[in-house]
Design an enzyme around this catalytic site. Structure first.
Site, mmCIF file in Angstrom:
data_model
loop_
_atom_site.group_PDB
_atom_site.id
_atom_site.type_symbol
_atom_site.label_atom_id
_atom_site.label_comp_id
_atom_site.label_asym_id
_atom_site.label_seq_id
_atom_site.Cartn_x
_atom_site.Cartn_y
_atom_site.Cartn_z
ATOM 1 N N HIS A 133 58.672 -78.385 0.071
ATOM 2 C CA HIS A 133 59.599 -78.845 -0.726
ATOM 3 C C HIS A 133 60.716 -80.143 0.513
ATOM 4 O O HIS A 133 60.719 -81.338 0.663
ATOM 5 C CB HIS A 133 60.687 -79.228 -1.887
ATOM 6 C CG HIS A 133 61.401 -79.970 -2.927
ATOM 7 N ND1 HIS A 133 61.321 -80.789 -3.440
ATOM 8 C CD2 HIS A 133 62.632 -80.619 -2.187
ATOM 9 C CE1 HIS A 133 61.581 -81.386 -3.918
ATOM 10 N NE2 HIS A 133 62.758 -81.082 -3.081
ATOM 11 N N GLU A 134 61.284 -78.847 1.074
ATOM 12 C CA GLU A 134 62.828 -79.500 1.806
ATOM 13 C C GLU A 134 62.391 -79.939 3.442
ATOM 14 O O GLU A 134 62.598 -80.754 3.813
ATOM 15 C CB GLU A 134 63.781 -77.776 1.772
ATOM 16 C CG GLU A 134 64.212 -77.350 0.531
ATOM 17 C CD GLU A 134 64.855 -79.201 -0.674
ATOM 18 O OE1 GLU A 134 66.155 -79.672 0.393
ATOM 19 O OE2 GLU A 134 65.433 -78.519 -1.394
ATOM 20 N N HIS A 138 60.996 -83.792 3.134
ATOM 21 C CA HIS A 138 63.055 -84.220 3.114
ATOM 22 C C HIS A 138 62.886 -84.396 5.048
ATOM 23 O O HIS A 138 63.083 -85.046 5.843
ATOM 24 C CB HIS A 138 63.742 -83.413 2.611
ATOM 25 C CG HIS A 138 63.642 -83.764 1.629
ATOM 26 N ND1 HIS A 138 63.857 -85.077 0.585
ATOM 27 C CD2 HIS A 138 64.241 -82.485 0.323
ATOM 28 C CE1 HIS A 138 64.160 -84.906 -0.785
ATOM 29 N NE2 HIS A 138 63.833 -83.641 -1.075
#
Length: 307
Positions: free
Chosen positions: A201-202, A205
């Site tokens: 997920h990170e 980003h």
């Protein structure tokens, strides 16, 4: 009497659910004004980058986008509960992330693992703190193409992770990277969040992809990707058939890695998200697709031995 029994059962269920629900999946958020400015600049910057990039030539040979990873284990002691995850746990994390990004042509390669014992950093290295700044200034390695991962304890708040955006690298390169809760790695001790999907997920980003939901809780389609339905709020657990924007097409993307669902619920990125990652990574990180062919080993022919 029945009311009190129902109330008691509800209270017990809430208490049991609390350890899962109390985690904040991600510390990243962006305001409408900031997003508009980012997207306007991205439209200009990406046009120039694409014009100079020969990896977009339309040929059918596969192109691999290699991301080198440096993993910084921050611990307060040499125990697992003190953050001292094993090298094998780190390697499993990279393997899991490559599985999660299958189909993107991104390939994550672990270059280095280092360890630092620092209780202050382990406990308090959240966004904007002096501890985070000192930690990254001391340990950050490489250039915009290098993914620096910091595993910490987040003892001051129940956070799973946060990341920097690619468009912020220039002029602040030491801050670049991803920070995750050490126990969110595959097999970690954080219930429902221990399949390594916080890192995926990170890293999304870090590669320029927003949440699939609007951080400002509207049904405006704000993630810059055409193939994710409008979604006004994050998902928790694994809420089948959730539809936070019923007036718009499609159900919420509860299985997408860029939602807030539990790890067992997450299993997909979209083609549009992968395309945005490629353009963001090219524009702001200089990560190009390189023609890649599998290694083929040719063995010499064998002949029967003469009698």
């Amino acid at each position: 009497m029945l009311f009190f029994a129902f109330f008691a059962l509800t209270a017990v269920a809430s208490a049991l659910a609390a350890p899962f629900a109390n985690y904040t999946r991600c510390g990243n958020a962006i305001s409408p004004g900031e997003r508009d400015a980012v997207e306007a600049k991205f439209a200009i910057d990406s046009a120039g980058a694409l014009a100079d990039d020969d990896s977009r030539i339309p040929i059918t040979l596969p192109r691999r986008r290699t991301v080198h990873v440096v993993w910084h284990i921050i611990q307060e002691s040499n125990s697992l509960s003190g953050g001292a995850i094993s090298d094998d746990a780190v390697r499993q994390s990279i393997t899991a992330m490559n599985q999660h990004y299958k189909g993107s042509n991104f390939n994550f390669v672990l270059d280095k693992i280092d360890r630092t014992t620092n209780t202050d950093w382990f406990r308090y290295a959240t966004q904007g703190t002096a501890q985070q700044t000192a930690m990254k200034k001391a340990l950050h390695t490489g250039d915009a193409k290098t993914l620096n991962v910091y595993s910490v304890g987040f003892k001051s708040e129940s956070l799973l992770g946060y990341a920097t955006w690619p468009w912020n690298f220039s002029g602040n390169n030491a801050d670049d990277g991803v920070v995750i809760l050490y126990s969110s790695v595959p097999g970690g001790s954080t219930p429902q969040f221990n399949q390594g999907k916080t890192l995926s997920h990170e890293t999304g980003h870090w590669l320029g992809v927003y949440h699939v939901f609007d951080d400002n809780y509207t049904c405006n389609d704000t993630d810059g990707v055409a193939d994710t339905p409008a979604q006004s709020q994050p998902s928790y657990g694994c809420p089948t058939n959730k539809d936070s924007c019923p007036s718009k097409p499609g159900l919420d993307s509860i299985h997408n890695y860029m939602d807030y669902s539990d790890d067992p619920c997450m299993n997909t990125f979209t083609a549009g998200q992968f395309e945005r990652m490629k353009t963001q990574a090219l524009t702001y990180r200089g990560i190009k697709g390189v023609i890649w062919l599998p290694t083929i080993t040719f063995l010499p022919p064998s002949f029967p031995t003469a009698l």
